[in-house]
Design an enzyme around this catalytic site. Sequence first.
Site, mmCIF file in Angstrom:
data_model
loop_
_atom_site.group_PDB
_atom_site.id
_atom_site.type_symbol
_atom_site.label_atom_id
_atom_site.label_comp_id
_atom_site.label_asym_id
_atom_site.label_seq_id
_atom_site.Cartn_x
_atom_site.Cartn_y
_atom_site.Cartn_z
ATOM 1 N N GLY A 35 1.986 7.643 -0.247
ATOM 2 C CA GLY A 35 1.699 6.953 1.096
ATOM 3 C C GLY A 35 0.622 6.975 1.807
ATOM 4 O O GLY A 35 0.457 5.942 1.902
ATOM 5 N N GLU A 66 13.997 16.247 -2.879
ATOM 6 C CA GLU A 66 15.745 16.039 -2.998
ATOM 7 C C GLU A 66 16.619 16.758 -3.574
ATOM 8 O O GLU A 66 16.630 17.952 -4.753
ATOM 9 C CB GLU A 66 15.706 14.880 -3.722
ATOM 10 C CG GLU A 66 14.372 13.964 -3.036
ATOM 11 C CD GLU A 66 14.556 12.720 -1.445
ATOM 12 O OE1 GLU A 66 16.292 13.814 -1.132
ATOM 13 O OE2 GLU A 66 13.646 12.765 -1.141
ATOM 14 N N LYS A 75 4.369 4.418 -10.494
ATOM 15 C CA LYS A 75 3.433 4.654 -9.890
ATOM 16 C C LYS A 75 1.919 4.014 -10.157
ATOM 17 O O LYS A 75 1.366 3.394 -9.889
ATOM 18 C CB LYS A 75 3.183 4.937 -8.419
ATOM 19 C CG LYS A 75 3.821 5.662 -7.333
ATOM 20 C CD LYS A 75 4.345 6.978 -7.230
ATOM 21 C CE LYS A 75 4.841 7.684 -6.049
ATOM 22 N NZ LYS A 75 4.940 8.936 -5.641
ATOM 23 N N GLU A 96 0.759 -1.075 0.323
ATOM 24 C CA GLU A 96 -0.120 -0.076 0.132
ATOM 25 C C GLU A 96 1.302 1.612 0.341
ATOM 26 O O GLU A 96 0.490 2.084 -0.907
ATOM 27 C CB GLU A 96 -0.960 -0.224 1.320
ATOM 28 C CG GLU A 96 -1.804 1.273 1.614
ATOM 29 C CD GLU A 96 -2.808 1.408 0.332
ATOM 30 O OE1 GLU A 96 -2.973 2.469 -0.732
ATOM 31 O OE2 GLU A 96 -4.019 0.289 0.361
#
Length: 430
Positions: A136, A192, A207, A131
């Site tokens: 998230g 990042e 994703k 999941e």
Amino acid sequence: MMRTRPLKVALLGCGVVGSEVARIMTTHAADLAARIGAPVELAGVAVRRPDKVREGIPAELITTDATALVKRGDIDVVVELIGGIEPARSLITTAFEHGASVVSANKALLAQDGAGLHAIAEEQNKDLYYEAAVAGAIPLIRPLRESLAGDKVNRVLGIVNGTTNFILDKMDSTGAGYQEALDEASALGYAEADPTADVEGFDAAAKAAILAGIAFHTRVRLDDVYREGMTEVTAADFASAKGMGCTIKLLAICERAADGGSVTARVHPAMIPLAHPLASVRGAYNAVFVESDAAGQLMFYGPGAGGAPTASAVLGDLVAVCRNRISGATGPGASAYTQLPVSPMGEVVTRYHISLDVADKPGVLAQVATVFAEHGVSIDTVRQQGKDGEASLVVVTHHASDASLNGTVEALRNLDTVRGVASIMRVEGE
């Protein structure tokens, strides 16, 4: 009745998410035990830097030998949070072979070889839950895999990367340029040091592959996903979008063809109407819009990244897998019975917003319109502004295939009166 023998958990990786998983397992131990029906014990934590202080984790649990940890034979569940392809793939495979089920947040690996990992899990009669790999804390994979298992999902449209949404939202709300908005995202910790995976769409593409495979019961790999980044989006694009009553989002779009015979998966920036629910998703939040035959339109919204939100999804999977261990069952595995082909991007049909730099003289608009007509692309609206011999021409099309639009653009570039193609953007959500 509570089972007294604890279920043993091995944690691979103890970074931002891993440390939160360990903390929650400790602080919520009694609640987790009550929900599962047995105590849960952190049996080992594999890390790369053993000398780093990890508050709340006993030093004797720390190891640098992840392979030995998953080979122990007494581990019930391995939680893989190290990311990447290797050694994660080998460690997950080894965990299955030595009797453990696996909870993972590894979107890159699952997008590349989810089918292979599911096959090994099924062969070993073990669970593979993930999941946390998409969006998230937002419950998304389980609703697609279980709650909508009796329905036919036709489309999944979503914002699945918080960094890019923060940047585009900042550009929209303040008029900032891309680099300025990226710098702010970096300063606030949303981006990042190397933001390539986010801003070039690699993260969202992984994703999208996972979501498409689950939604359409077919095998979709990362290589099947069309991808465009958002680094070329400009303040001028946002100005044009506002003029159309739209905003711009980096979208992951997974669709079943109208005839049901194929699917597509793509990631790219797109204009969407302000009335669409995704248009109001601000900051670093994620949201996914699902369209199905029976349920209609559903939207899932929430924080898409961060230690605690992602750990929440990991712990949800951990509870489910532990319950299965106690009952001797396994949860739903991969479903790829449809075996639908993934169509190339050229077959995708949508609307387009094209901005051209052209010579400001009579006949230019007629030439441009002729090129669109020759390639079978119908024009919806045209807006032209001119000054000092130069002009900008903004064309919004009706629905057309991506291949037809690409042929149109190439022909436009060959016109002497077209100085350049300033931007091309798809228009979605209408």
